[in-house]
Design a protein around this motif. Structure first.
Motif, PDB file in Angstrom:
ATOM      1  N   ARG A   1      86.225  18.885  14.963  1.00 21.67           N
ATOM      2  CA  ARG A   1      85.824  20.136  15.618  1.00 21.67           C
ATOM      3  C   ARG A   1      85.428  19.876  17.063  1.00 21.67           C
ATOM      4  NH1 ARG A   1      80.515  23.332  13.652  1.00 21.67           N
ATOM      5  NH2 ARG A   1      79.541  22.753  15.634  1.00 21.67           N
ATOM      6  N   LYS A   2      85.880  20.728  17.967  1.00 23.11           N
ATOM      7  CA  LYS A   2      85.666  20.616  19.415  1.00 23.11           C
ATOM      8  C   LYS A   2      86.408  19.392  19.961  1.00 23.11           C
ATOM      9  CE  LYS A   2      83.065  24.309  19.930  1.00 23.11           C
ATOM     10  NZ  LYS A   2      81.745  24.327  20.524  1.00 23.11           N
TER      11      LYS A   2
ATOM     12  N   ALA B   1      87.982  12.001  17.762  1.00 26.21           N
ATOM     13  CA  ALA B   1      87.792  13.184  18.594  1.00 26.21           C
ATOM     14  C   ALA B   1      87.279  14.323  17.726  1.00 26.21           C
ATOM     15  CB  ALA B   1      89.100  13.576  19.275  1.00 26.21           C
ATOM     16  N   GLY B   2      86.162  14.913  18.156  1.00 34.63           N
ATOM     17  CA  GLY B   2      85.599  16.041  17.421  1.00 34.63           C
ATOM     18  C   GLY B   2      84.519  15.614  16.447  1.00 34.63           C
TER      19      GLY B   2
ATOM     20  N   ASP C   1      77.040  12.229  17.619  1.00 28.90           N
ATOM     21  CA  ASP C   1      76.081  12.837  18.541  1.00 28.90           C
ATOM     22  C   ASP C   1      75.532  14.104  17.886  1.00 28.90           C
ATOM     23  OD1 ASP C   1      75.314  12.650  21.681  1.00 28.90           O
ATOM     24  OD2 ASP C   1      75.451  14.750  21.076  1.00 28.90           O
ATOM     25  N   PRO C   2      74.278  14.473  18.138  1.00 26.04           N
ATOM     26  CA  PRO C   2      73.731  15.680  17.514  1.00 26.04           C
ATOM     27  C   PRO C   2      74.209  16.970  18.146  1.00 26.04           C
ATOM     28  CG  PRO C   2      72.097  14.701  18.963  1.00 26.04           C
ATOM     29  CD  PRO C   2      73.251  13.740  18.909  1.00 26.04           C
ATOM     30  N   GLY C   3      74.917  16.885  19.285  1.00 27.48           N
ATOM     31  CA  GLY C   3      75.365  18.069  19.979  1.00 27.48           C
ATOM     32  C   GLY C   3      76.659  18.634  19.432  1.00 27.48           C
ATOM     33  N   PRO C   4      77.208  19.675  20.088  1.00 23.67           N
ATOM     34  CA  PRO C   4      78.431  20.326  19.607  1.00 23.67           C
ATOM     35  C   PRO C   4      79.695  19.516  19.856  1.00 23.67           C
ATOM     36  CG  PRO C   4      77.713  21.321  21.665  1.00 23.67           C
ATOM     37  CD  PRO C   4      76.635  20.370  21.255  1.00 23.67           C
TER      38      PRO C   4
ATOM     39  N   PRO D   1      91.839  25.260  16.959  1.00 21.63           N
ATOM     40  CA  PRO D   1      90.533  24.600  16.948  1.00 21.63           C
ATOM     41  C   PRO D   1      89.561  25.276  15.987  1.00 21.63           C
ATOM     42  CG  PRO D   1      91.229  25.162  19.190  1.00 21.63           C
ATOM     43  CD  PRO D   1      92.139  25.875  18.248  1.00 21.63           C
ATOM     44  N   VAL D   2      88.546  24.523  15.581  1.00 22.34           N
ATOM     45  CA  VAL D   2      87.429  25.101  14.841  1.00 22.34           C
ATOM     46  C   VAL D   2      86.211  25.129  15.756  1.00 22.34           C
ATOM     47  CG1 VAL D   2      88.178  24.624  12.498  1.00 22.34           C
ATOM     48  CG2 VAL D   2      87.020  22.853  13.783  1.00 22.34           C
ATOM     49  N   TRP D   3      85.290  26.036  15.453  1.00 18.57           N
ATOM     50  CA  TRP D   3      84.185  26.327  16.350  1.00 18.57           C
ATOM     51  C   TRP D   3      82.861  26.163  15.615  1.00 18.57           C
ATOM     52  CZ3 TRP D   3      85.092  29.386  21.183  1.00 18.57           C
ATOM     53  CH2 TRP D   3      86.443  29.425  21.529  1.00 18.57           C
ATOM     54  N   SER D   4      81.793  26.628  16.265  1.00 20.76           N
ATOM     55  CA  SER D   4      80.463  26.538  15.661  1.00 20.76           C
ATOM     56  C   SER D   4      80.422  27.357  14.380  1.00 20.76           C
ATOM     57  CB  SER D   4      79.393  27.044  16.640  1.00 20.76           C
ATOM     58  OG  SER D   4      79.618  28.394  16.975  1.00 20.76           O
ATOM     59  N   GLY D   5      79.656  26.871  13.407  1.00 24.00           N
ATOM     60  CA  GLY D   5      79.579  27.543  12.113  1.00 24.00           C
ATOM     61  C   GLY D   5      80.763  27.252  11.213  1.00 24.00           C
ATOM     62  N   GLN D   6      81.681  26.372  11.665  1.00 22.54           N
ATOM     63  CA  GLN D   6      82.873  26.057  10.886  1.00 22.54           C
ATOM     64  C   GLN D   6      83.012  24.544  10.731  1.00 22.54           C
ATOM     65  OE1 GLN D   6      85.898  27.898  13.357  1.00 22.54           O
ATOM     66  NE2 GLN D   6      85.717  29.870  12.311  1.00 22.54           N
ATOM     67  N   ARG D   7      83.391  24.104   9.545  1.00 18.26           N
ATOM     68  CA  ARG D   7      83.680  22.692   9.298  1.00 18.26           C
ATOM     69  C   ARG D   7      84.907  22.607   8.407  1.00 18.26           C
ATOM     70  NH1 ARG D   7      79.396  18.992   6.172  1.00 18.26           N
ATOM     71  NH2 ARG D   7      80.456  19.825   4.326  1.00 18.26           N
TER      72      ARG D   7
END
Length: 665
Positions: free
Chosen positions: A498-499, A479-480, A438-441, A533-539
């Motif tokens: 992530r997420k 998941a993520g 999915d293109p979302g977070p 967890p990892v967040w936005s700006g992180q991979r």
């Protein structure tokens, strides 16, 4: 017959004929015009403006070819009417036709009528579109609202009528040159080369030119001079074609464009790797691999450089690729590359590696199969944004000096095709490529599998619904998003993402989700890992080292999170004393991901200023602080050196360094 048109107060006499399948053909006179524009940045390929002479008149279709007209040649195409909601009626522009289809239609019509039909050259197309004007559009420097159809980037395509000839024609009696649908042209895409007569483009290339822009496209891409292109086998709801009745110009094509710098001066000598010490720790000074190129090189380098992939070559070189763009949803996005040549200490200046003109290029991966074949996978959008991506595959057998033509590994522009760095090969010899679902977070990660070295790809799970990511649940996606995937020794797949985070035991809070599949990706079972967890700006990256253990590199917390119990993470010193560290860390598992027995902050303790680029920016590294965020990619060379990329920095270290805990200060 002579038809009189009235357009913007100008009376125009137009001579036209109608052929055997009802296509109106308008006579376009011979003449001269100025081709291109003086724009730069994403439109630099329109330069230089150059004088072009069209030496002979030709007949051009007044409208794009319709469904009814195309299906007189290919009745089976009727099954594609209404795909994604577009082009259902007889008199709407035909879409979902590739370059090969369009050429085959022209060949069929030529045989049927005994007259030469073909696609217009790029120069003929722009000449007819301008119709004697020199402005951005044949209507001036703006396009009237009456000629526009949802002229913006639509993540979810907005359904509009593609009925041809419904708006006023240009001064030469041609409809729909600015929008409706893009149109295939005859030429291979390549740079302009100055004043010419009857140009026919390049002798060879990777992409075929399309022109005119379409519905669901910002107005700037509908300008007379704007250049687009596509993989010849690609097709979508944005692209159709119109035809010319005229012999092919006798002009010789220009030579194919020269290869970019990253594909030049490539050694083909096999490199002799000397393993680094298994006991002596090595951590080298981090260095920038994303470097702004010299302006004289004309490399399309933009403000946002992000989302890397990396692999090694048999000749000892490393290759890093990443996207460069001003906006992550931008059509200007291109894939750049830099090479760290064998025994060199500095990365080459970047050059363009892969770019479908005026298409968003989100997501890329690299993999070298240890038998000399390098694989490159990439997402290719229909326009901007990054939802409706097709997946392409290219291979190289000569250390990246030459690459195969792009193969549409998944030709459907759809979700679940956003490529993530981390392509790998299973012990069965199958290729596995992770891609955001999915293109979302949030929304999980899909995998694509090829059992024949990249010729055919399939998704083990194709159902559209998103699973419930909770501990103990089972679903068809990882998941993520941005997931790292490896194969365990028992043949199962392990993934971290992530997420879609899962609560950990007791009161530890949310944990990074772990997904395990025992049926090669058809179903996954979810549980909470022991990692934050990892967040936005992180991979993150998940990787099996040559020596056997699994390696995760991730982040302790998000740097925008307020200081508190969740910020940072506890690590151990050599004495056993705990300390809190912040930022990028590595974790090792010697039991196939069940536990992560060694966790180490990715810093050698030296105080230094660094810049991680992209969403990271400047940061200070010291004994308790490592890079705070970034998108990671990883490879390990045959000498066992680990090469980790963040969004702009290259880290080098070995397993012995990962096992060595920091001494007390």
């Amino acid at each position: 017959m002579i038809v009189l048109f009235w357009l913007l107060g100008i009376t125009t006499l137009v001579a036209q004929t109608v052929n055997s399948i009802g296509i109106r053909l308008v006579s376009i006179p011979a003449g001269k015009f100025y081709m291109g524009s003086e724009r730069d940045g994403k439109d630099a390929d329109e330069s230089p403006v150059h004088r072009v002479t069209i030496t002979k008149s030709f007949l051009l279709a007044a409208t794009e070819v319709t469904n009814a007209q195309y299906e007189a040649f290919d009745p089976a195409h009727k099954t594609l009417r209404g795909k994604n909601g577009f082009s259902k009626e007889d008199d709407e522009a035909v879409v979902f036709v590739d370059y090969v289809n369009a050429v085959a239609f022209c060949d069929w019509l030529s045989r049927k009528e005994g007259k030469p039909y073909r696609l217009p050259t790029e120069a003929e197309w722009e000449y007819a579109c301008r119709a004697g004007t020199i402005s951005d559009f044949s209507t001036g420097n703006s396009l009237p609202k009456a000629l526009q159809k949802s002229q913006q980037t639509d993540r979810d395509p907005v359904i509009v009528s593609l009925k041809v000839g419904q708006t006023v024609p240009n001064p030469w009696g041609i409809h729909d040159m600015h929008g409706n649908v893009e149109e295939w042209c005859l030429d291979w895409y390549g740079p302009y080369s100055g004043e010419q007569s009857d140009p026919v483009g390049r002798a060879a290339g990777t992409f075929r030119v399309t022109r005119g822009g379409s519905h669901g496209t910002p107005v700037t891409f509908l300008r007379s001079a704007n250049r687009l292109a596509m993989i010849p086998e690609d097709k979508s709801w944005l692209v159709g074609f119109r035809i010319v009745q005229a012999p092919m110009p006798s002009t010789q094509p220009q030579p194919a464009a020269t290869a970019p710098a990253v594909m030049q001066r490539v050694s083909q000598k096999r490199f002799s790797w000397h393993p680094v010490s298994t006991t002596q720790p090595v951590f080298k000074e981090p260095q920038r691999y994303v470097r702004k190129p010299d302006c004289a090189l004309n490399v399309p380098f933009y403000s946002h450089n992000h989302q890397p992939a990396i692999s090694w070559y048999p000749n000892g070189d490393l290759l890093a690729i990443w996207f460069s763009t001003d906006a992550e949803s931008g059509r200007e996005m291109t894939v750049l590359a830099s090479r760290l040549r064998a025994r060199a200490t500095t990365w080459d200046e970047p050059s363009e590696f892969f770019k479908v003109p005026d298409r968003n290029m989100t997501g890329a991966s690299l993999f070298q199969d240890k038998q000399g074949t390098l694989y490159h996978m990439n997402g290719v959008e229909t326009d901007g944004d990054w939802q409706n991506l097709a997946m392409i595959l290219r291979t190289s057998q000569d250390n990246g000096a030459n690459w195969s033509k792009p193969l549409l590994a998944n030709p459907e522009h759809r979700k679940r095709n956003q490529v993530i760095a981390g392509l790998f090969q299973t012990k069965e010899g199958w290729l596995v490529q992770a891609a955001d679902a999915d293109p979302g977070p949030t929304g999980g990660t899909a995998i694509h599998i090829s059992k024949d070295r990249g010729k055919i790809w399939e998704m083990p799970y194709t159902e559209p619904q998103t699973p419930d990511y909770k501990a103990g649940a089972t679903g068809g996606l990882i998941a993520g998003i941005h997931a790292g995937v490896v194969q365990r020794n028992d043949g199962s797949l392990l993934a971290l993402g992530r997420k879609d985070d899962i609560p950990g035991p007791d009161s530890v809070g949310l944990r990074m989700p772990m997904s395990v599949s025992t049926d090669m990706g058809k179903t996954w079972t979810y549980s909470a890992s022991e990692l934050p967890p990892v967040w936005s700006g992180q991979r993150l990256v998940l990787y099996r080292l040559n020596e056997g253990p699994l390696l995760v590199v991730s982040f302790t917390h998000h740097p925008d999170e307020r200081e508190g119990p969740k910020a940072g993470m506890l690590f151990n010193k050599a004495s056993g004393a705990p300390y809190k560290g912040y930022g990028m860390y590595a974790a090792l598992s010697f039991d196939e991901g069940k536990t992560w027995s060694i966790k180490k902050l990715l810093t050698d303790g030296k105080e230094r200023y660094l810049n991680g680029g992209a969403w990271t920016g400047a940061f200070e590294m010291d004994s308790t602080h490592a890079e705070p965020k970034g998108y990671l990619a990883i490879t390990q060379t045959p000498d066992n050196m680990i090469h980790l990329l963040s969004s702009s920095l290259h880290y080098q270290f070995n397993l012995a360094w990962l096992k060595e805990l920091p001494i007390n200060e």
